[in-house]
Write a protein that holds these residues in place. Sequence first.
Motif, PDB file in Angstrom:
ATOM      1  N   ARG A   1       4.059 -39.074 -32.371  1.00  0.00           N
ATOM      2  CA  ARG A   1       5.406 -38.743 -31.920  1.00  0.00           C
ATOM      3  C   ARG A   1       5.429 -38.711 -30.385  1.00  0.00           C
ATOM      4  O   ARG A   1       4.600 -38.063 -29.759  1.00  0.00           O
ATOM      5  CB  ARG A   1       5.843 -37.392 -32.479  1.00  0.00           C
ATOM      6  N   ARG A   2       6.401 -39.418 -29.817  1.00  0.00           N
ATOM      7  CA  ARG A   2       6.539 -39.468 -28.355  1.00  0.00           C
ATOM      8  C   ARG A   2       8.031 -39.414 -28.017  1.00  0.00           C
ATOM      9  O   ARG A   2       8.633 -40.389 -27.586  1.00  0.00           O
ATOM     10  CB  ARG A   2       5.890 -40.752 -27.829  1.00  0.00           C
ATOM     11  N   PRO A   3       8.643 -38.255 -28.217  1.00  0.00           N
ATOM     12  CA  PRO A   3      10.102 -38.166 -28.108  1.00  0.00           C
ATOM     13  C   PRO A   3      10.583 -37.819 -26.714  1.00  0.00           C
ATOM     14  O   PRO A   3       9.814 -37.520 -25.796  1.00  0.00           O
ATOM     15  CB  PRO A   3      10.419 -37.021 -29.077  1.00  0.00           C
ATOM     16  N   PHE A   4      11.898 -37.854 -26.551  1.00  0.00           N
ATOM     17  CA  PHE A   4      12.609 -37.319 -25.399  1.00  0.00           C
ATOM     18  C   PHE A   4      13.678 -36.359 -25.919  1.00  0.00           C
ATOM     19  O   PHE A   4      14.239 -36.573 -26.990  1.00  0.00           O
ATOM     20  CB  PHE A   4      13.308 -38.422 -24.599  1.00  0.00           C
ATOM     21  N   SER A   5      13.971 -35.319 -25.161  1.00  0.00           N
ATOM     22  CA  SER A   5      15.158 -34.519 -25.443  1.00  0.00           C
ATOM     23  C   SER A   5      16.374 -35.231 -24.864  1.00  0.00           C
ATOM     24  O   SER A   5      16.255 -36.075 -23.976  1.00  0.00           O
ATOM     25  CB  SER A   5      15.024 -33.123 -24.811  1.00  0.00           C
ATOM     26  N   PHE A   6      17.555 -34.912 -25.384  1.00  0.00           N
ATOM     27  CA  PHE A   6      18.774 -35.484 -24.815  1.00  0.00           C
ATOM     28  C   PHE A   6      19.869 -34.424 -24.759  1.00  0.00           C
ATOM     29  O   PHE A   6      19.872 -33.460 -25.526  1.00  0.00           O
ATOM     30  CB  PHE A   6      19.263 -36.701 -25.617  1.00  0.00           C
ATOM     31  N   HIS A   7      20.789 -34.596 -23.820  1.00  0.00           N
ATOM     32  CA  HIS A   7      21.997 -33.784 -23.746  1.00  0.00           C
ATOM     33  C   HIS A   7      23.107 -34.687 -23.237  1.00  0.00           C
ATOM     34  O   HIS A   7      23.068 -35.152 -22.091  1.00  0.00           O
ATOM     35  CB  HIS A   7      21.823 -32.588 -22.806  1.00  0.00           C
ATOM     36  N   ASP A   8      24.073 -34.968 -24.102  1.00  0.00           N
ATOM     37  CA  ASP A   8      25.148 -35.899 -23.773  1.00  0.00           C
ATOM     38  C   ASP A   8      26.490 -35.205 -23.609  1.00  0.00           C
ATOM     39  O   ASP A   8      27.544 -35.767 -23.932  1.00  0.00           O
ATOM     40  CB  ASP A   8      25.236 -36.988 -24.847  1.00  0.00           C
ATOM     41  N   GLY A   9      26.471 -33.980 -23.117  1.00  0.00           N
ATOM     42  CA  GLY A   9      27.717 -33.289 -22.831  1.00  0.00           C
ATOM     43  C   GLY A   9      28.021 -32.192 -23.834  1.00  0.00           C
ATOM     44  O   GLY A   9      27.229 -31.899 -24.737  1.00  0.00           O
ATOM     45  N   ILE A  10      29.176 -31.589 -23.669  1.00  0.00           N
ATOM     46  CA  ILE A  10      29.606 -30.474 -24.514  1.00  0.00           C
ATOM     47  C   ILE A  10      30.939 -30.842 -25.147  1.00  0.00           C
ATOM     48  O   ILE A  10      31.877 -31.277 -24.463  1.00  0.00           O
ATOM     49  CB  ILE A  10      29.734 -29.181 -23.690  1.00  0.00           C
ATOM     50  N   ASP A  11      31.015 -30.710 -26.466  1.00  0.00           N
ATOM     51  CA  ASP A  11      32.245 -31.057 -27.187  1.00  0.00           C
ATOM     52  C   ASP A  11      33.381 -30.112 -26.809  1.00  0.00           C
ATOM     53  O   ASP A  11      33.173 -29.058 -26.199  1.00  0.00           O
ATOM     54  CB  ASP A  11      31.995 -31.010 -28.695  1.00  0.00           C
ATOM     55  N   SER A  12      34.590 -30.485 -27.214  1.00  0.00           N
ATOM     56  CA  SER A  12      35.772 -29.696 -26.853  1.00  0.00           C
ATOM     57  C   SER A  12      35.725 -28.278 -27.404  1.00  0.00           C
ATOM     58  O   SER A  12      36.347 -27.368 -26.848  1.00  0.00           O
ATOM     59  CB  SER A  12      37.036 -30.401 -27.356  1.00  0.00           C
TER      60      SER A  12
END
Length: 459
Positions: free
Chosen positions: A383-394
């Motif tokens: 396993r060689r993952p990345f975390s992600f954060h693509d914003g905050i929903d309404s």
Amino acid sequence: MSDTRQNPTAPGTPPPPDRPAATVTTAEPEGPAAATVTRRRLLSTAGAAGAAGLALGAAGAAAYTTARRPAPVTALTTVGTDAVPFHGARQPGITTPAHARGHLVAFDLVPGAGRTEAAALLRRWSAAAEALMAGEPVNARTGAEGGTGTPATGGHDTGISLDAGPSSLTVTFGFGHSFFDRTKLTAHRPAALDPLPAFSSDRLDAARGEGDLWIQIGADDALVAFHALRTLQKEAGAAARVRWQMNGFNRSPGATDQPMTARNLMGQVDGTRNPKPADPDFDQRIFVPAKVPAGTPEWMADGSYAVVRRIRMLLDDWERLSVARQEQVIGRRKSDGAPLSGGTETTEPDLDKLGPDGKPVIPVNAHARITRPDTNGGAAMLRRPFSFHDGIDSDGTPDAGLLFICWQADPLKGFVPVQRKLDRGDALSAFIRHESSGLFAVPGGARKGEYVGQRLLES
């Protein structure tokens, strides 16, 4: 193997303190280091060190006493100088230590583009990747008189990462199931690339999955990583269009003062039981052998298969749990990653240990119990993952989670059996959602004078 740093950790020694201990792997010994740090960068680094020394001398005895404390093994100012060679028996970015920044991008060939256009594209991409990974301007390697193919953009470097070193940049290329139909190479498509089965926990968006071609970009500097992404997008020219693209991150090098396994966005230590190159069966689990088995196409020698999943973490629900309840879901202590049965992070979990109530200390549906290889017929994946954060929903919900990437010699023996078992009763399933998926055949590395995929496209 090709994942060799210019300043590699000696085999058998702990990883440097700027890398997660459980996910760091030792350097692959094959192929000479193709990239070197430029003289200008070395001189500028030396100049900075000299200036620091002058300041120290002027500061007096008190400053000297403070400065005598042991310096960290790897200072943040050295991050940019590390380089990974492009050429080798295996592609970089598989056993390379986890990067601070990453981009995943899939392309589809445009209508009418076939094998010829794909070969020209891989030539351009390989030439660009070689230059980028060496910390050189792209036009220095890919101009009309400079190497493996004239780029679609004329080889003009944008200068996005000007002044930065290679920053351990790696670029890894793979082929999706549909690529072989587009190029009329279906006879060369490996059986292991058959579509993954459906899982009950899937909530997949087809527009953000699969693709003809896949690229993984990783670096320890965000501008270096973006520079590579932008360059490769431009080099696609009129041959291919972006199907989907995702951005990820990990802990930065030098952020901890000792080797530590990284944490995910749930705050859990993640990656403790990753296979390690020192394991006697590591290669056979992660890579297709150089002498390919019957039924496997020759072009996959020294290659691997990448399963890519965008897994959204339902962080609001997770964070409502007490720490004790979170530990029951995972089967490990949150503070240090040790199994609930006791010991340290690397202690083997005792799945038979019972608590005072007569119940297993590690619950039967705990994530750590279900994912153990010895409970899955020996199935293993890197396993060689990345975390992600693509914003905050309404509604205030964060769109965040894990860009899960796992590597194996055969996904039917690696990812699939483990995911099937997780699908049947993993306590963590209530707090995650699989939103996209892809499976890609990643060929062996390009040797000097070759481009990635040449043995397939010119077979």
